[in-house]
Design an enzyme around this catalytic site. Structure first.
Site, PDB file in Angstrom:
ATOM      1  N   LYS A   1     -39.881   6.343  -8.998  1.00  0.00           N
ATOM      2  CA  LYS A   1     -41.207   6.333  -9.084  1.00  0.00           C
ATOM      3  C   LYS A   1     -42.225   5.939  -7.688  1.00  0.00           C
ATOM      4  CE  LYS A   1     -43.766   3.102 -10.226  1.00  0.00           C
ATOM      5  NZ  LYS A   1     -43.859   1.979  -9.171  1.00  0.00           N
TER       6      LYS A   1
ATOM      7  N   HIS B   1     -44.482   2.238 -16.269  1.00  0.00           N
ATOM      8  CA  HIS B   1     -43.895   1.149 -16.792  1.00  0.00           C
ATOM      9  C   HIS B   1     -44.819   0.908 -18.291  1.00  0.00           C
ATOM     10  CE1 HIS B   1     -41.795   0.617 -13.283  1.00  0.00           C
ATOM     11  NE2 HIS B   1     -42.702  -0.208 -12.441  1.00  0.00           N
TER      12      HIS B   1
HETATM   13  C1  BG6 Z   1     -42.806  -1.435  -9.073  1.00  0.00           C
HETATM   14  C2  BG6 Z   1     -44.175  -1.685  -8.590  1.00  0.00           C
HETATM   15  O1  BG6 Z   1     -42.463  -0.314  -9.737  1.00  0.00           O
HETATM   16  O2  BG6 Z   1     -42.694  -2.726 -10.070  1.00  0.00           O
HETATM   17  C3  BG6 Z   1     -44.416  -3.119  -8.007  1.00  0.00           C
HETATM   18  O3  BG6 Z   1     -44.209  -0.559  -7.566  1.00  0.00           O
HETATM   19  C4  BG6 Z   1     -44.335  -4.076  -8.767  1.00  0.00           C
HETATM   20  O4  BG6 Z   1     -45.695  -2.984  -7.298  1.00  0.00           O
HETATM   21  C5  BG6 Z   1     -43.058  -4.059  -9.563  1.00  0.00           C
HETATM   22  O5  BG6 Z   1     -44.325  -5.269  -8.387  1.00  0.00           O
HETATM   23  C6  BG6 Z   1     -42.984  -5.112 -10.561  1.00  0.00           C
HETATM   24  O6  BG6 Z   1     -41.495  -4.806 -11.350  1.00  0.00           O
HETATM   25  P1  BG6 Z   1     -41.118  -6.264 -11.942  1.00  0.00           P
HETATM   26  O7  BG6 Z   1     -39.533  -5.926 -12.400  1.00  0.00           O
HETATM   27  O8  BG6 Z   1     -40.908  -7.593 -10.934  1.00  0.00           O
HETATM   28  O9  BG6 Z   1     -41.880  -6.425 -13.209  1.00  0.00           O
END
Ligand code: BG6
Length: 491
Positions: free
Chosen positions: A147, A239
């Site tokens: 993504k 997400h």
């Molecule tokens: C990624 C984003 O998909 O997810 C980032 O591009 C973000 O900006 C990250 O920091 C967060 O992932 P997690 O697993 O640390 O919540």
């Protein structure tokens, strides 16, 4: 997943980049250490980097070894020996790299072959065309797309068309690493392997749902990407909407690749569009300014150290987004789903809060509605807040107490990182936790009008100091209906 791991070639385009070094290679090392990779499995990084195999192994040794548990040098050496590097020219003008990868893969056509595109979305189409031209796409090939898939619906459709011209939909794995998180998996188990929740999982009993992904990190060094993405594209379109789908979807008839995804698409298609003048009422965007985060003074978004200087686009980009969404169907009519994500928030926390309605008639003073909190990170777990009587004589005094399941305390097995699980699913050919084309496009269809309204406005995002819980507008979004964001367990 089959019991004996099958030999595979995993080709990572963008293989020396941040995602590969921070997530993919550590995940693959863990899998190797747990015996989940066949002895012959190879990991071939492709980049413009001009490295040979030994350079790449040296880089991984220097940059990855410190972040993974190396309790046994032989296992680490075995992992390094799997690694290769091919310098590639995506334009196809320089054939040297393509000849090298072709030679490396020759004779291994029967193996599972995975092309992992850990590169910007505009490279997906050209890369697929190049591997096709080089004759590297076998029936056992799969392609993994990171993504964000595009910047809006039209660009996502274009990429899907380009990739779809080379690979069948069943070979395309669109990754959203939130779907590989343990608590996200558990949400499905909680909902569909327990009988008690389903009868109350609807608008009769639930007041609202909150889905938060708060991060303490800022965006130093990421301006080139973030100026063109922003929180809505970076976190919400994928997400947070995926989490919303899992909370809101109907029980699928089977836990298989299509049934779960069919139900998720129905949720996305039931989202009430937020368009025109409603965008200001139901959405909030913010950008962090200088402040104190984790006890340290940090710069604002515009002053983050970066090789790319800030531009007009930097001023307009949101590092925080909040939305009041609604799922227009029988089950969820009238139940707001509040989504929120931000950088430089006071704490790191991703959670889903299901806020139940109050009892119809309260006979005790001080009662509060039940709340179910599914914590994705940190410290994964599930908490159900119930009202209990405080021990003691005299007047009945109530206190909310949590029924708590902490994964770390209940299960001793190592919790695999989301990427590890998803990579193993790709190798096993299981797409259940990956997004189908119609899902991604349905999500963009809902996001697009918000994006275009924001982009048409001269208004800049509301500022919020780093280390605070977003702009005032985010609090007003809930306060208007007498609600508040759930903060208490986030610290
Ligand atoms: C990624 C984003 O998909 O997810 C980032 O591009 C973000 O900006 C990250 O920091 C967060 O992932 P997690 O697993 O640390 O919540």
């Amino acid at each position: 997943m089959s019991e004996t791991p099958q030999p595979a070639d995993l080709i990572v385009f963008g293989g020396t980049g941040d995602l590969s070094m921070r997530k993919l290679l550590p995940a693959l090392y863990h899998a190797d250490r747990d015996g989940l990779l066949a002895a012959e499995t190879r990991i071939i990084a492709m980049s413009r980097g001009g490295l040979d195999d030994d350079d790449f192994r040296g880089k991984v040794d220097a940059e990855v070894r410190g972040s993974v548990p190396v309790d046994d040098l032989a296992t680490w050496q075995r992992f390094l020996a799997r690694l290769h590097h091919v310098t590639i020219d995506i334009s196809g003008e320089d054939h040297t790299g393509w000849a090298r990868i072709t030679a490396l893969l020759a004779g291994h056509e029967q193996r599972d072959r995975v092309f992992y595109l850990a590169s910007p979305p505009m490279t997906f189409g050209p890369f697929c065309r190049q591997v096709h031209r080089a004759g590297l796409v076998t029936p056992a090939s799969r392609v993994v797309l990171e993504k964000p898939l595009g910047r809006d619906l039209a660009s996502a459709q274009h990429i899907n068309d380009e990739v779809g011209a080379i690979f069948h939909e069943r070979q395309i794995f669109r990754i959203d690493h939130y779907l590989g998180k343990e608590t996200v998996q558990n949400l499905l188990v909680l909902r569909f392997a327990n009988a008690f929740l389903e009868p109350i999982w609807n608008s009769l009993w639930i007041d609202h749902v909150q889905i938060t992904a708060a991060e303490t990190v800022g965006t130093p060094g990421r301006r080139g990407y973030y100026d063109h993405a922003g929180a809505l594209r970076d976190m919400v379109q994928n997400h947070l909407l995926q989490l919303l789908c899992l909370v809101a979807m109907e029980p699928p008839s089977r836990n298989d690749r299509e049934s779960v995804r069919d139900e998720k698409v129905k949720v996305l298609e039931s989202l009430r569009p937020i368009t025109g003048g409603e965008v200001d009422r139901f959405t909030v965007r913010g950008q962090y300014t200088a402040g104190v985060s984790g006890g340290v003074q940090v710069p604002g978004y515009l002053d983050e150290p970066d090789s790319t200087p800030p531009t007009e686009a930097s001023q307009r980009v949101e590092t925080f987004a909040a939305i009041r969404a609604e799922v227009k169907n029988w089950r969820w009519a009238g139940v707001p789903f509040y989504l929120r994500t931000g950088k430089r928030m006071p704490y790191r926390s991703s959670e889903i809060v299901v806020q139940f309605k109050d009892v119809p008639h309260s006979i005790f003073p001080g009662s509060a509605p039940n709340r179910l909190v599914l914590r994705l990170q940190p410290s994964e777990g599930i908490r159900l807040h119930l009202m209990a009587k405080e021990p003691g004589a005299g007047e009945v005094a109530l206190k909310p107490v949590p029924l708590s399941l902490s994964f770390a305390e209940t299960f001793t097995a190592r919790v695999p990182d989301a990427y590890e699980r998803l990579l193993m699913d790709v190798l096993a050919g299981n797409p259940t936790l990956f997004m189908r084309r119609d899902e991604v496009e349905a999500a963009w269809r809902w996001i697009d009008p918000i994006l275009s309204e924001w982009e048409s406005q001269s208004l800049l995002p509301e500022p919020y100091p780093a280390g605070t819980a977003g702009p005032a507008g985010a609090h007003e979004l809930l306060a208007r209906s007498g609600r508040a964001w759930h903060e208490e367990e986030s610290r």
